[in-house]
Write a protein that holds these residues in place. Sequence first.
Motif, PDB file in Angstrom:
ATOM      1  N   ILE A 137     -26.065 -14.746 -38.419  1.00  0.00           N
ATOM      2  CA  ILE A 137     -26.335 -13.380 -38.873  1.00  0.00           C
ATOM      3  C   ILE A 137     -25.283 -12.951 -39.882  1.00  0.00           C
ATOM      4  N   GLN A 138     -24.022 -13.242 -39.592  1.00  0.00           N
ATOM      5  CA  GLN A 138     -22.950 -12.846 -40.497  1.00  0.00           C
ATOM      6  C   GLN A 138     -22.957 -13.672 -41.785  1.00  0.00           C
ATOM      7  N   ALA A 139     -23.376 -14.936 -41.689  1.00  0.00           N
ATOM      8  CA  ALA A 139     -23.379 -15.811 -42.864  1.00  0.00           C
ATOM      9  C   ALA A 139     -24.367 -15.348 -43.925  1.00  0.00           C
ATOM     10  N   ALA A 140     -25.354 -14.571 -43.520  1.00  0.00           N
ATOM     11  CA  ALA A 140     -26.393 -14.128 -44.456  1.00  0.00           C
ATOM     12  C   ALA A 140     -25.960 -12.941 -45.293  1.00  0.00           C
ATOM     13  N   GLY A 141     -24.829 -12.346 -44.986  1.00  0.00           N
ATOM     14  CA  GLY A 141     -24.349 -11.229 -45.782  1.00  0.00           C
ATOM     15  C   GLY A 141     -25.276 -10.024 -45.786  1.00  0.00           C
ATOM     16  N   GLY A 142     -25.882  -9.744 -44.644  1.00  0.00           N
ATOM     17  CA  GLY A 142     -26.743  -8.576 -44.526  1.00  0.00           C
ATOM     18  C   GLY A 142     -28.192  -8.815 -44.878  1.00  0.00           C
ATOM     19  N   ARG A 143     -28.576 -10.044 -45.176  1.00  0.00           N
ATOM     20  CA  ARG A 143     -29.960 -10.321 -45.579  1.00  0.00           C
ATOM     21  C   ARG A 143     -30.894 -10.650 -44.413  1.00  0.00           C
ATOM     22  N   VAL A 144     -30.355 -11.011 -43.248  1.00  0.00           N
ATOM     23  CA  VAL A 144     -31.222 -11.410 -42.139  1.00  0.00           C
ATOM     24  C   VAL A 144     -31.905 -10.173 -41.552  1.00  0.00           C
ATOM     25  N   THR A 145     -33.213 -10.258 -41.398  1.00  0.00           N
ATOM     26  CA  THR A 145     -33.998  -9.157 -40.833  1.00  0.00           C
ATOM     27  C   THR A 145     -34.510  -9.462 -39.436  1.00  0.00           C
ATOM     28  N   GLY A 146     -34.637 -10.751 -39.081  1.00  0.00           N
ATOM     29  CA  GLY A 146     -35.198 -11.086 -37.781  1.00  0.00           C
ATOM     30  C   GLY A 146     -34.787 -12.465 -37.315  1.00  0.00           C
ATOM     31  N   LEU A 147     -34.825 -12.642 -35.990  1.00  0.00           N
ATOM     32  CA  LEU A 147     -34.635 -13.936 -35.346  1.00  0.00           C
ATOM     33  C   LEU A 147     -35.912 -14.247 -34.581  1.00  0.00           C
ATOM     34  N   HIS A 148     -36.575 -15.341 -34.926  1.00  0.00           N
ATOM     35  CA  HIS A 148     -37.834 -15.692 -34.283  1.00  0.00           C
ATOM     36  C   HIS A 148     -37.652 -16.952 -33.446  1.00  0.00           C
ATOM     37  N   TYR A 149     -37.970 -16.821 -32.169  1.00  0.00           N
ATOM     38  CA  TYR A 149     -37.826 -17.961 -31.255  1.00  0.00           C
ATOM     39  C   TYR A 149     -38.990 -18.932 -31.447  1.00  0.00           C
ATOM     40  N   GLY A 150     -38.658 -20.206 -31.654  1.00  0.00           N
ATOM     41  CA  GLY A 150     -39.677 -21.247 -31.805  1.00  0.00           C
ATOM     42  C   GLY A 150     -39.868 -21.991 -30.492  1.00  0.00           C
ATOM     43  N   THR A 151     -40.895 -21.595 -29.748  1.00  0.00           N
ATOM     44  CA  THR A 151     -41.078 -22.077 -28.384  1.00  0.00           C
ATOM     45  C   THR A 151     -41.074 -23.596 -28.279  1.00  0.00           C
ATOM     46  N   PHE A 152     -41.845 -24.251 -29.097  1.00  0.00           N
ATOM     47  CA  PHE A 152     -42.112 -25.673 -28.876  1.00  0.00           C
ATOM     48  C   PHE A 152     -41.038 -26.574 -29.479  1.00  0.00           C
ATOM     49  N   ASP A 153     -40.561 -26.258 -30.672  1.00  0.00           N
ATOM     50  CA  ASP A 153     -39.470 -27.052 -31.240  1.00  0.00           C
ATOM     51  C   ASP A 153     -38.218 -26.929 -30.385  1.00  0.00           C
ATOM     52  N   TYR A 154     -37.910 -25.699 -29.943  1.00  0.00           N
ATOM     53  CA  TYR A 154     -36.700 -25.507 -29.147  1.00  0.00           C
ATOM     54  C   TYR A 154     -36.814 -26.222 -27.804  1.00  0.00           C
TER      55      TYR A 154
END
Length: 434
Positions: free
Chosen positions: A247-264
């Motif tokens: 989140i911090q690495a994006a410099g304020g550009r991240v809007t969402g975190l989406h969980y990927g059920t099957f890959d994870y």
Amino acid sequence: MGQERRERVATSLADAVGEEIGASLTPVDAELERRYPGDPGTRQPVHTVYVPGDAFAAGTLRTWGDRALAALDAHAPDAASLAAVLGLDGDLAEDVYDRVRAKLEREPVEDLRVDFEDGYGSRPDAEEDEAAARAARIVAETYDDGTAAPCTGIRVKCMEAAVRDRGIRTLDIFLTGLLEAGGLPDGLVLTLPKVTYPEQVAAMARLLGAFEEARGLAPGRIGFEIQIETSQSILAADGTATVARMIQAAGGRVTGLHYGTFDYSACLGVSAPYQASDHPAADHAKAVMQVAAAGTGVRVSDGATNVLPVGPTEQVHAAWRLHYRLTRRALARAYYQGWDMHPGHLPTRYAAVFAFYREGFARAADRLARYVDRAGGDVMDEPATARALAGHLLRGLDCGALDGAEVARLTSLSRAGLEGLASPRRGDRTAFAR
């Protein structure tokens, strides 16, 4: 009668002490504001629908809505039959059923992602170039004629070496096409999948910054979502929570975190029959995501179920019950968004969302009204709870579960009043007002 006694007020500290402490904490104040700006106050869609880039068309949303309505007609043609499948209360069922049908007719999809990753696969470069340009043209046209989903965008290939150049090119073609068709829409959403290291997020941020500079856009105009699909995105090799660093690495550009059920799940070695959004491994990942995102303005989205409501009615009903249960479970855990993989998931997505907000409506409205009026009740609510209650009602309004008139009647609050309670930054929520 004697005059009321006035207390003598005495202090011991010099003003300079408070001034010194204030000066010492000024950098911390600035850091808190930068890292934890709070919720952005914009509408959060209740779901995301992924459509492969080669299958996306101008009529995609209407097709999904029509197929969802056809599924209702075939397997739950009235409120009583849907209530029997999902276990809805009789009085609630009528309202929910009517609202589900109206939603499918008016706005069947709230968030659409044209997929150039797993759902699209590896194609010849010329073919993907053309598909990306076509997607940009169609998205621009649907925004122009009012048929676009409130949120629309693409998912590109990830930043790993094998597909990095292809993902960058597809993103460039798509964004360039939108600009040349009239500009970037307000509801534009980009998704970066299979992120493992914060450096990949930083690279995406640099890429978007370079595009903004090349096209004369305001810095920071373009944001993106991160898909959490690997164990390394939750826990780094040094034991830190990678997602917080992302989140911090994006410099304020991240809007969402989406969980990927099957890959994870697969990354952790979970067997295919047990890969689900309610698996303990999924709960752990989403809890870490939720804590990392809290206060940053970044929203968290649940994953999906791959059990499709197709086939005979009994099989459709079983899939509906599963999807409804998982959606309600996510909502109770404050995951207000998820993925839907099939048009047949739309009826239970909206049934679950509408039932959730309508079941809690009267109680939330009463508690909020008592808080505003400073009236007594059986619960002593604090400002933080009032913010949560107002946010609950606003989310219900946004998706169509609640109506403005009934909310105003029970709370005596306008939408602006709710926004003021929910967040000082909610003044810009009108972007997706219905």
